[in-house]
Design a protein around this motif. Structure first.
Motif, mmCIF file in Angstrom:
data_model
loop_
_atom_site.group_PDB
_atom_site.id
_atom_site.type_symbol
_atom_site.label_atom_id
_atom_site.label_comp_id
_atom_site.label_asym_id
_atom_site.label_seq_id
_atom_site.Cartn_x
_atom_site.Cartn_y
_atom_site.Cartn_z
ATOM 1 N N UNK A 82 51.165 50.530 62.963
ATOM 2 C CA UNK A 82 51.359 50.825 64.386
ATOM 3 C C UNK A 82 52.307 52.011 64.581
ATOM 4 N N UNK A 83 53.291 52.125 63.710
ATOM 5 C CA UNK A 83 54.266 53.205 63.832
ATOM 6 C C UNK A 83 53.608 54.570 63.641
ATOM 7 N N UNK A 84 52.574 54.636 62.804
ATOM 8 C CA UNK A 84 51.901 55.908 62.503
ATOM 9 C C UNK A 84 51.319 56.574 63.756
ATOM 10 N N UNK A 85 51.054 55.771 64.776
ATOM 11 C CA UNK A 85 50.435 56.310 65.988
ATOM 12 C C UNK A 85 51.412 57.134 66.821
ATOM 13 N N UNK A 86 52.706 57.096 66.484
ATOM 14 C CA UNK A 86 53.718 57.782 67.285
ATOM 15 C C UNK A 86 54.349 58.933 66.495
ATOM 16 N N UNK A 87 53.501 59.901 66.160
ATOM 17 C CA UNK A 87 53.973 61.064 65.397
ATOM 18 C C UNK A 87 54.090 62.321 66.259
ATOM 19 N N UNK A 88 53.941 62.166 67.584
ATOM 20 C CA UNK A 88 54.048 63.298 68.497
ATOM 21 C C UNK A 88 52.751 64.015 68.774
ATOM 22 N N UNK A 89 51.687 63.641 68.091
ATOM 23 C CA UNK A 89 50.393 64.290 68.314
ATOM 24 C C UNK A 89 49.531 63.566 69.332
ATOM 25 N N UNK A 90 49.975 62.396 69.774
ATOM 26 C CA UNK A 90 49.226 61.650 70.789
ATOM 27 C C UNK A 90 49.504 62.238 72.173
#
Length: 204
Positions: A82-90
């Motif tokens: 779940x953390x991977x989804x918040x890398x700034x590219x969303x």
């Protein structure tokens, strides 16, 4: 009459000397590459000082960089996936980083941790091992890293970094171990320090 003529000759001689001096000074400036470069630098610095005073502090930055919208506070726990989804590219651009079992919202430090930043490989990941070993190689492990193989000095480094994150950025939640259930963060349970201490990994 003779005295007046001498005075006039003296004045003309002084004027000629002044003209010769100015001419020599201009020739010295404009025919010497070094002096010409120094003159250009001085003119540029004077221009910058005058421009900055006219515009006022921060006016250029505000004109070039529109203020980013403030994101709502986020309080929840995350698995590694779940953390991977918040890398700034969303779409919302939020950036989360986990350190020592806790997740922090580092969006306001996006120039460091966001896309294109020097530490962009930390975004959406557990950066504990990277911070302990001074590495910017992406941590792409899908399993929870308990850091049990790190030595005492490396763990001290992790804890020092965690203190810096805690002071600068908002605590979001815990990084969940395999099979661990997320915490129910309601309005009544806002004891952040307790949650942070509970989420941190044990000392070696």
């Amino acid at each position: 009459m003779e005295t007046q003529q001498k005075q006039q000759n003296t004045i003309e001689a002084d004027a000629t000397a002044d003209t010769s001096f100015l001419g020599a000074a201009f020739r010295e400036i404009f025919y010497s590459p070094m002096n010409l470069a120094l003159l250009s630098i001085i003119c540029f610095l004077v221009y910058k000082i005058v421009r900055d005073r006219c515009e006022g502090p921060g006016s250029r930055d505000s004109a070039q960089k529109p203020a980013e919208p403030q994101l709502p506070k986020l309080r929840r726990d995350f698995t590694i996936k779940e953390l991977r989804e918040y890398d700034g590219n969303q779409p919302d651009g939020r950036v989360l980083v986990a350190v020592n079992g806790n997740v922090y919202d580092v969006t306001k430090g996006k120039r460091f941790y966001g896309p294109g930043g020097p530490y962009a490989t930390f975004a959406g990941r557990d950066a504990s091992r990277n911070l302990a070993t001074f590495s910017v190689v992406p941590n792409d492990k899908d399993e929870y890293d308990d850091l049990s193989d790190l030595n005492m000095m490396e763990m001290d480094s992790v804890r020092d970094w965690e203190m810096q994150f805690k002071e600068k950025y908002d605590f979001v939640g815990k990084l969940l171990r395999n099979g661990e259930q997320p915490t129910n963060y309601d309005n009544d349970s806002n004891d952040e320090d307790e949650n942070i201490d509970g989420g941190s990994k044990k000392d070696n």
